[in-house]
Design a protein around this motif. Structure first.
Motif, mmCIF file in Angstrom:
data_model
loop_
_atom_site.group_PDB
_atom_site.id
_atom_site.type_symbol
_atom_site.label_atom_id
_atom_site.label_comp_id
_atom_site.label_asym_id
_atom_site.label_seq_id
_atom_site.Cartn_x
_atom_site.Cartn_y
_atom_site.Cartn_z
ATOM 1 N N ARG A 120 100.457 2.297 24.154
ATOM 2 C CA ARG A 120 101.654 3.092 23.614
ATOM 3 C C ARG A 120 100.651 3.947 22.131
ATOM 4 O O ARG A 120 100.934 4.996 21.954
ATOM 5 C CB ARG A 120 102.353 2.397 23.563
ATOM 6 C CG ARG A 120 103.493 3.578 22.368
ATOM 7 C CD ARG A 120 104.776 2.956 22.525
ATOM 8 N NE ARG A 120 105.550 3.314 21.979
ATOM 9 C CZ ARG A 120 106.779 4.238 22.637
ATOM 10 N NH1 ARG A 120 106.892 4.127 23.384
ATOM 11 N NH2 ARG A 120 107.736 4.618 21.233
ATOM 12 N N GLU A 121 99.798 2.631 21.730
ATOM 13 C CA GLU A 121 99.570 3.043 20.288
ATOM 14 C C GLU A 121 98.337 4.560 20.501
ATOM 15 O O GLU A 121 98.758 4.956 19.054
ATOM 16 C CB GLU A 121 99.809 2.185 19.266
ATOM 17 C CG GLU A 121 99.856 1.575 17.644
ATOM 18 C CD GLU A 121 99.609 0.536 17.278
ATOM 19 O OE1 GLU A 121 97.951 0.213 16.342
ATOM 20 O OE2 GLU A 121 99.978 -0.205 18.015
ATOM 21 N N PHE A 130 100.124 7.827 20.747
ATOM 22 C CA PHE A 130 101.169 8.060 19.725
ATOM 23 C C PHE A 130 100.008 8.498 18.394
ATOM 24 O O PHE A 130 100.346 9.815 17.912
ATOM 25 C CB PHE A 130 102.116 6.812 19.059
ATOM 26 C CG PHE A 130 103.561 7.763 20.291
ATOM 27 C CD1 PHE A 130 104.523 8.586 19.716
ATOM 28 C CD2 PHE A 130 103.446 7.101 20.903
ATOM 29 C CE1 PHE A 130 105.680 8.218 19.999
ATOM 30 C CE2 PHE A 130 105.205 7.184 21.857
ATOM 31 C CZ PHE A 130 105.171 8.403 21.282
ATOM 32 N N ASN A 190 98.730 11.986 20.024
ATOM 33 C CA ASN A 190 99.273 12.756 20.705
ATOM 34 C C ASN A 190 100.754 13.476 19.990
ATOM 35 O O ASN A 190 101.025 14.629 20.147
ATOM 36 C CB ASN A 190 99.652 12.814 22.218
ATOM 37 C CG ASN A 190 99.276 12.593 23.037
ATOM 38 O OD1 ASN A 190 98.004 13.037 22.868
ATOM 39 N ND2 ASN A 190 99.387 11.719 24.455
ATOM 40 N N ALA A 191 100.828 13.011 18.938
ATOM 41 C CA ALA A 191 101.639 12.534 18.343
ATOM 42 C C ALA A 191 101.742 13.100 16.157
ATOM 43 O O ALA A 191 101.920 13.405 16.134
ATOM 44 C CB ALA A 191 103.179 11.470 18.121
ATOM 45 N N GLN A 244 107.334 11.271 25.788
ATOM 46 C CA GLN A 244 107.288 10.599 24.514
ATOM 47 C C GLN A 244 106.352 11.204 23.530
ATOM 48 O O GLN A 244 107.024 11.461 22.354
ATOM 49 C CB GLN A 244 107.796 9.432 24.097
ATOM 50 C CG GLN A 244 108.829 9.260 25.296
ATOM 51 C CD GLN A 244 109.353 7.932 25.294
ATOM 52 O OE1 GLN A 244 108.449 6.739 24.935
ATOM 53 N NE2 GLN A 244 109.753 7.187 26.790
ATOM 54 N N SER A 245 105.092 10.977 23.802
ATOM 55 C CA SER A 245 103.770 10.652 22.441
ATOM 56 C C SER A 245 103.266 12.933 22.141
ATOM 57 O O SER A 245 103.825 12.489 21.502
ATOM 58 C CB SER A 245 102.602 10.542 23.184
ATOM 59 O OG SER A 245 102.001 10.305 24.472
ATOM 60 N N VAL A 251 105.537 7.227 28.008
ATOM 61 C CA VAL A 251 104.983 6.771 26.873
ATOM 62 C C VAL A 251 104.310 8.414 26.941
ATOM 63 O O VAL A 251 104.211 9.069 25.505
ATOM 64 C CB VAL A 251 104.241 5.991 26.440
ATOM 65 C CG1 VAL A 251 103.636 5.659 25.584
ATOM 66 C CG2 VAL A 251 104.594 4.622 26.644
ATOM 67 N N TYR A 252 103.651 8.975 27.990
ATOM 68 C CA TYR A 252 103.168 10.036 27.918
ATOM 69 C C TYR A 252 103.535 11.053 27.038
ATOM 70 O O TYR A 252 103.029 12.450 25.843
ATOM 71 C CB TYR A 252 102.317 10.402 28.716
ATOM 72 C CG TYR A 252 101.409 12.145 28.908
ATOM 73 C CD1 TYR A 252 100.212 12.315 28.267
ATOM 74 C CD2 TYR A 252 102.284 12.954 29.620
ATOM 75 C CE1 TYR A 252 99.676 13.195 27.778
ATOM 76 C CE2 TYR A 252 101.456 14.134 29.767
ATOM 77 C CZ TYR A 252 100.722 14.473 28.951
ATOM 78 O OH TYR A 252 99.569 16.455 29.086
#
Length: 289
Positions: free
Chosen positions: A70-71, A74, A77-78, A126-127, A123-124
């Motif tokens: 996740r980290e 993000f 991608n974020a 979301q990011s 997660v993908y």
């Protein structure tokens, strides 16, 4: 014109490097020169090169892996897209960024428009949604292009994996209840060039979020059948294909059942449209030989 492209080996980046030739100087920064997890490095590189246009073709695209990373997902991608947007705005130059159908949950019965509310399943997605929001929060001149089911003759993708497995296995089970539009990275790069040319000619449409996929729709099973037909047409051995529901093929990340994106706004605003997925696939396959 100086065009800075993030990502070097990715499917879209590879096609951009070939198809943007002649528009200006291409500065392609791979992971060695630009680690998107390192925000200071992003700022340093952009300030050093001072490009006239930034294209973010780099992403963490391993959908299942993202569930346990996740980290990192993000960060790339974020957070990184937001930093790119800040630097683009500071220079007064546009940013082109690629996003995904995975920002939606796939529960809508019709194709998604840009006005639909995102609701990513994993997660993908979301990011990637957080990346879109970060860019929009900065403002400035930006194009966020949501695409789907990207394939090409490079890297890891459904087309190349399937071509190999169809010749190795007697039978293959392929998910048939996820619907979308397989989109060739070459088409994405062609459209990106067309968008840049319109902007340069003073014919830019509105900046913002747009959907950019091939025309038409199919399932992964339908896409596999089209690839299988090509393999057989070449006189090679080809596995028998069996359609299965998503429930029979569990993955760490849940996939949207409906990945169809309505791309009419891009056509209206920028006069850019995509080929039918079958035609793009033929063109891609023709370049393998």
């Amino acid at each position: 014109m100086k065009i800075l492209i993030t990502g070097q080996q990715g499917q879209v980046s590879r096609e951009l490097q070939g198809r943007l030739q002649g528009l200006g100087e291409l500065i392609v920064l791979g992971r060695d020169q630009l680690d998107l997890v390192n925000t200071d490095q992003i700022r340093e590189q952009i300030r050093a090169h001072r490009p006239d246009l930034i294209i973010n073709a780099a992403a963490h695209t391993a959908v299942d892996q993202a569930e346990s990373e996740r980290e990192v997902a993000f960060a790339i991608n974020a957070i990184a897209p937001g930093v790119l947007a800040e630097e683009a705005k500071a220079l007064g130059v546009p940013l082109i960024h690629y996003s995904t159908d995975y920002v939606f949950d796939g529960s809508k019965p019709a194709p998604y428009t840009e006005a639909d509310t995102p609701n990513p399943l994993g997660v993908y997605g979301q990011s990637k949604l957080a990346g879109e929001q970060a860019i929009a929060a900065v403002g400035g001149q930006y194009l966020i292009l949501r695409t789907s089911w990207v394939y090409s003759n490079h890297g890891k993708n459904f087309l190349l994996t399937l071509q190999r497995l169809l010749q190795e296995k007697p039978q293959m089970r392929i998910v048939a209840d996820q619907i979308g539009a397989p989109t060739w990275a070459g088409s994405i790069a062609n459209s990106t060039r067309a968008l840049i040319e319109r902007w340069q000619a003073g014919k830019a449409g509105e900046w913002g979020i747009y959907h950019l996929t091939a025309q038409g729709e199919t399932s992964w099973f339908g896409f596999a059948e089209a690839i299988g037909a090509h393999v057989r047409h070449q006189g090679r051995a080809c596995a028998e294909l069996e359609p299965i529901p998503s429930s029979a093929y569990p993955t760490p990340a849940k996939r949207p059942l409906n990945s169809r994106l309505d791309c009419s706004r891009l056509q209206q605003q920028w006069h850019v449209s995509q080929p039918l997925w079958q035609n793009a696939l033929r063109e891609c396959l023709a370049q393998q030989h």
